[in-house]
Design a protein around this motif. Sequence first.
Motif, PDB file in Angstrom:
ATOM      1  N   ASN A 194       5.657  -1.953 -49.854  1.00  0.00           N
ATOM      2  CA  ASN A 194       4.693  -2.484 -50.824  1.00  0.00           C
ATOM      3  C   ASN A 194       5.121  -2.275 -52.278  1.00  0.00           C
ATOM      4  OD1 ASN A 194       4.321   0.238 -51.161  1.00  0.00           O
ATOM      5  ND2 ASN A 194       2.254   0.277 -50.322  1.00  0.00           N
ATOM      6  N   GLY A 195       6.363  -1.838 -52.503  1.00  0.00           N
ATOM      7  CA  GLY A 195       6.860  -1.639 -53.862  1.00  0.00           C
ATOM      8  C   GLY A 195       6.542  -0.282 -54.455  1.00  0.00           C
ATOM      9  N   LYS A 196       5.664   0.488 -53.821  1.00  0.00           N
ATOM     10  CA  LYS A 196       5.333   1.838 -54.283  1.00  0.00           C
ATOM     11  C   LYS A 196       6.276   2.809 -53.583  1.00  0.00           C
ATOM     12  CE  LYS A 196       0.513   0.554 -54.773  1.00  0.00           C
ATOM     13  NZ  LYS A 196      -0.853   0.771 -54.274  1.00  0.00           N
ATOM     14  N   LYS A 197       6.868   3.731 -54.335  1.00  0.00           N
ATOM     15  CA  LYS A 197       7.857   4.647 -53.763  1.00  0.00           C
ATOM     16  C   LYS A 197       7.512   6.086 -54.101  1.00  0.00           C
ATOM     17  CE  LYS A 197      11.383   1.151 -53.998  1.00  0.00           C
ATOM     18  NZ  LYS A 197      12.668   0.740 -54.474  1.00  0.00           N
ATOM     19  N   CYS A 198       7.860   6.985 -53.199  1.00  0.00           N
ATOM     20  CA  CYS A 198       7.598   8.411 -53.395  1.00  0.00           C
ATOM     21  C   CYS A 198       8.193   8.926 -54.702  1.00  0.00           C
ATOM     22  CB  CYS A 198       8.143   9.226 -52.219  1.00  0.00           C
ATOM     23  SG  CYS A 198       7.233   8.979 -50.682  1.00  0.00           S
ATOM     24  N   LYS A 199       9.358   8.434 -55.070  1.00  0.00           N
ATOM     25  CA  LYS A 199      10.012   8.932 -56.284  1.00  0.00           C
ATOM     26  C   LYS A 199       9.207   8.625 -57.540  1.00  0.00           C
ATOM     27  CE  LYS A 199      13.125   4.963 -56.805  1.00  0.00           C
ATOM     28  NZ  LYS A 199      14.528   4.569 -56.752  1.00  0.00           N
ATOM     29  N   GLU A 200       8.238   7.716 -57.453  1.00  0.00           N
ATOM     30  CA  GLU A 200       7.379   7.369 -58.584  1.00  0.00           C
ATOM     31  C   GLU A 200       6.006   8.039 -58.485  1.00  0.00           C
ATOM     32  OE1 GLU A 200       7.214   3.204 -57.897  1.00  0.00           O
ATOM     33  OE2 GLU A 200       9.228   2.844 -58.648  1.00  0.00           O
ATOM     34  N   CYS A 201       5.815   8.847 -57.434  1.00  0.00           N
ATOM     35  CA  CYS A 201       4.506   9.430 -57.145  1.00  0.00           C
ATOM     36  C   CYS A 201       4.296  10.757 -57.877  1.00  0.00           C
ATOM     37  CB  CYS A 201       4.360   9.649 -55.640  1.00  0.00           C
ATOM     38  SG  CYS A 201       2.770  10.350 -55.156  1.00  0.00           S
ATOM     39  N   LEU A 202       3.074  11.026 -58.225  1.00  0.00           N
ATOM     40  CA  LEU A 202       2.673  12.252 -58.898  1.00  0.00           C
ATOM     41  C   LEU A 202       2.951  13.490 -58.047  1.00  0.00           C
ATOM     42  CD1 LEU A 202       1.067  13.516 -61.297  1.00  0.00           C
ATOM     43  CD2 LEU A 202      -0.981  13.173 -59.938  1.00  0.00           C
ATOM     44  N   HIS A 203       2.884  13.371 -56.729  1.00  0.00           N
ATOM     45  CA  HIS A 203       3.027  14.506 -55.821  1.00  0.00           C
ATOM     46  C   HIS A 203       4.469  14.798 -55.409  1.00  0.00           C
ATOM     47  CE1 HIS A 203      -1.275  14.223 -55.601  1.00  0.00           C
ATOM     48  NE2 HIS A 203      -1.213  13.025 -55.070  1.00  0.00           N
ATOM     49  N   PHE A 204       5.405  13.934 -55.760  1.00  0.00           N
ATOM     50  CA  PHE A 204       6.797  14.072 -55.325  1.00  0.00           C
ATOM     51  C   PHE A 204       7.540  15.109 -56.161  1.00  0.00           C
ATOM     52  CE2 PHE A 204      11.283  12.550 -55.304  1.00  0.00           C
ATOM     53  CZ  PHE A 204      11.532  12.731 -53.958  1.00  0.00           C
ATOM     54  N   LEU A 205       8.289  15.989 -55.485  1.00  0.00           N
ATOM     55  CA  LEU A 205       9.119  17.000 -56.140  1.00  0.00           C
ATOM     56  C   LEU A 205      10.575  16.586 -55.974  1.00  0.00           C
ATOM     57  CD1 LEU A 205       7.251  20.082 -54.660  1.00  0.00           C
ATOM     58  CD2 LEU A 205       6.959  19.092 -56.934  1.00  0.00           C
ATOM     59  N   ALA A 206      11.146  15.965 -56.992  1.00  0.00           N
ATOM     60  CA  ALA A 206      12.487  15.377 -56.916  1.00  0.00           C
ATOM     61  C   ALA A 206      13.586  16.407 -56.674  1.00  0.00           C
ATOM     62  CB  ALA A 206      12.784  14.596 -58.189  1.00  0.00           C
ATOM     63  N   ALA A 207      13.436  17.603 -57.195  1.00  0.00           N
ATOM     64  CA  ALA A 207      14.482  18.626 -57.066  1.00  0.00           C
ATOM     65  C   ALA A 207      14.744  19.001 -55.611  1.00  0.00           C
ATOM     66  CB  ALA A 207      14.096  19.865 -57.866  1.00  0.00           C
ATOM     67  N   THR A 208      13.713  18.931 -54.777  1.00  0.00           N
ATOM     68  CA  THR A 208      13.842  19.342 -53.370  1.00  0.00           C
ATOM     69  C   THR A 208      13.544  18.229 -52.379  1.00  0.00           C
ATOM     70  OG1 THR A 208      11.546  20.115 -53.371  1.00  0.00           O
ATOM     71  CG2 THR A 208      13.259  21.742 -53.885  1.00  0.00           C
ATOM     72  N   ASN A 209      13.255  17.024 -52.868  1.00  0.00           N
ATOM     73  CA  ASN A 209      12.840  15.903 -52.010  1.00  0.00           C
ATOM     74  C   ASN A 209      11.689  16.315 -51.091  1.00  0.00           C
ATOM     75  OD1 ASN A 209      14.534  14.041 -53.103  1.00  0.00           O
ATOM     76  ND2 ASN A 209      16.022  14.080 -51.457  1.00  0.00           N
ATOM     77  N   GLU A 210      10.695  16.940 -51.694  1.00  0.00           N
ATOM     78  CA  GLU A 210       9.500  17.352 -50.971  1.00  0.00           C
ATOM     79  C   GLU A 210       8.273  16.802 -51.681  1.00  0.00           C
ATOM     80  OE1 GLU A 210      10.328  21.530 -48.857  1.00  0.00           O
ATOM     81  OE2 GLU A 210      10.222  21.644 -51.037  1.00  0.00           O
ATOM     82  N   CYS A 211       7.161  16.881 -50.983  1.00  0.00           N
ATOM     83  CA  CYS A 211       5.882  16.442 -51.527  1.00  0.00           C
ATOM     84  C   CYS A 211       4.962  17.648 -51.622  1.00  0.00           C
ATOM     85  CB  CYS A 211       5.279  15.388 -50.602  1.00  0.00           C
ATOM     86  SG  CYS A 211       3.653  14.789 -51.160  1.00  0.00           S
ATOM     87  N   LYS A 212       4.092  17.653 -52.611  1.00  0.00           N
ATOM     88  CA  LYS A 212       3.131  18.739 -52.757  1.00  0.00           C
ATOM     89  C   LYS A 212       2.088  18.715 -51.639  1.00  0.00           C
ATOM     90  CE  LYS A 212       3.393  18.520 -57.796  1.00  0.00           C
ATOM     91  NZ  LYS A 212       2.634  18.165 -59.010  1.00  0.00           N
ATOM     92  N   LEU A 213       1.891  17.562 -51.005  1.00  0.00           N
ATOM     93  CA  LEU A 213       0.819  17.408 -50.026  1.00  0.00           C
ATOM     94  C   LEU A 213       1.282  17.197 -48.589  1.00  0.00           C
ATOM     95  CD1 LEU A 213      -1.399  14.972 -52.141  1.00  0.00           C
ATOM     96  CD2 LEU A 213      -1.500  17.466 -52.053  1.00  0.00           C
ATOM     97  N   VAL A 214       2.534  16.761 -48.395  1.00  0.00           N
ATOM     98  CA  VAL A 214       3.034  16.401 -47.070  1.00  0.00           C
ATOM     99  C   VAL A 214       4.136  17.366 -46.652  1.00  0.00           C
ATOM    100  CG1 VAL A 214       4.048  14.548 -45.689  1.00  0.00           C
ATOM    101  CG2 VAL A 214       2.506  13.999 -47.567  1.00  0.00           C
ATOM    102  N   GLU A 215       4.113  17.806 -45.412  1.00  0.00           N
ATOM    103  CA  GLU A 215       5.132  18.757 -44.956  1.00  0.00           C
ATOM    104  C   GLU A 215       6.441  18.058 -44.618  1.00  0.00           C
ATOM    105  OE1 GLU A 215       3.656  19.195 -40.344  1.00  0.00           O
ATOM    106  OE2 GLU A 215       2.858  20.615 -41.800  1.00  0.00           O
ATOM    107  N   GLY A 216       7.543  18.771 -44.805  1.00  0.00           N
ATOM    108  CA  GLY A 216       8.869  18.260 -44.477  1.00  0.00           C
ATOM    109  C   GLY A 216       9.550  17.565 -45.642  1.00  0.00           C
ATOM    110  N   LYS A 217      10.790  17.147 -45.389  1.00  0.00           N
ATOM    111  CA  LYS A 217      11.568  16.421 -46.399  1.00  0.00           C
ATOM    112  C   LYS A 217      11.021  15.002 -46.534  1.00  0.00           C
ATOM    113  CE  LYS A 217      14.533  19.571 -47.508  1.00  0.00           C
ATOM    114  NZ  LYS A 217      14.537  20.167 -48.836  1.00  0.00           N
ATOM    115  N   ILE A 218      11.084  14.485 -47.752  1.00  0.00           N
ATOM    116  CA  ILE A 218      10.545  13.168 -48.061  1.00  0.00           C
ATOM    117  C   ILE A 218      11.655  12.285 -48.616  1.00  0.00           C
ATOM    118  CG2 ILE A 218       8.890  11.932 -49.533  1.00  0.00           C
ATOM    119  CD1 ILE A 218       7.550  13.663 -47.398  1.00  0.00           C
ATOM    120  N   ASN A 219      11.704  11.058 -48.145  1.00  0.00           N
ATOM    121  CA  ASN A 219      12.653  10.071 -48.656  1.00  0.00           C
ATOM    122  C   ASN A 219      12.103   9.541 -49.989  1.00  0.00           C
ATOM    123  OD1 ASN A 219      14.328   7.919 -49.198  1.00  0.00           O
ATOM    124  ND2 ASN A 219      14.074   6.954 -47.206  1.00  0.00           N
TER     125      ASN A 219
END
Length: 84
Positions: free
Chosen positions: A44-69
Amino acid sequence: MSTALSRRSFFKHMLAMGAVTFLTSPLQAKVTKLTIKYQEKSTNGKKCKECLHFLAATNECKLVEGKINPEGWCSYYVKAPKKA
């Protein structure tokens, strides 16, 4: 009198231990990818890398467990504000 001081001391220590436990524990548990309909590739054009919850340094999310693409997406997506 020494019993009162001993009791007071005990409760002070218990209060301190409780405060340390509270302040060092995460306040929110992370949810599973399945729960929030995580997708490895955004459609849908929305990407994790543009999200408020995404932690780019570790490819993790503040809300979701595990590694995030960074190219992925989930239902918790919130566009991060632009940095000035």
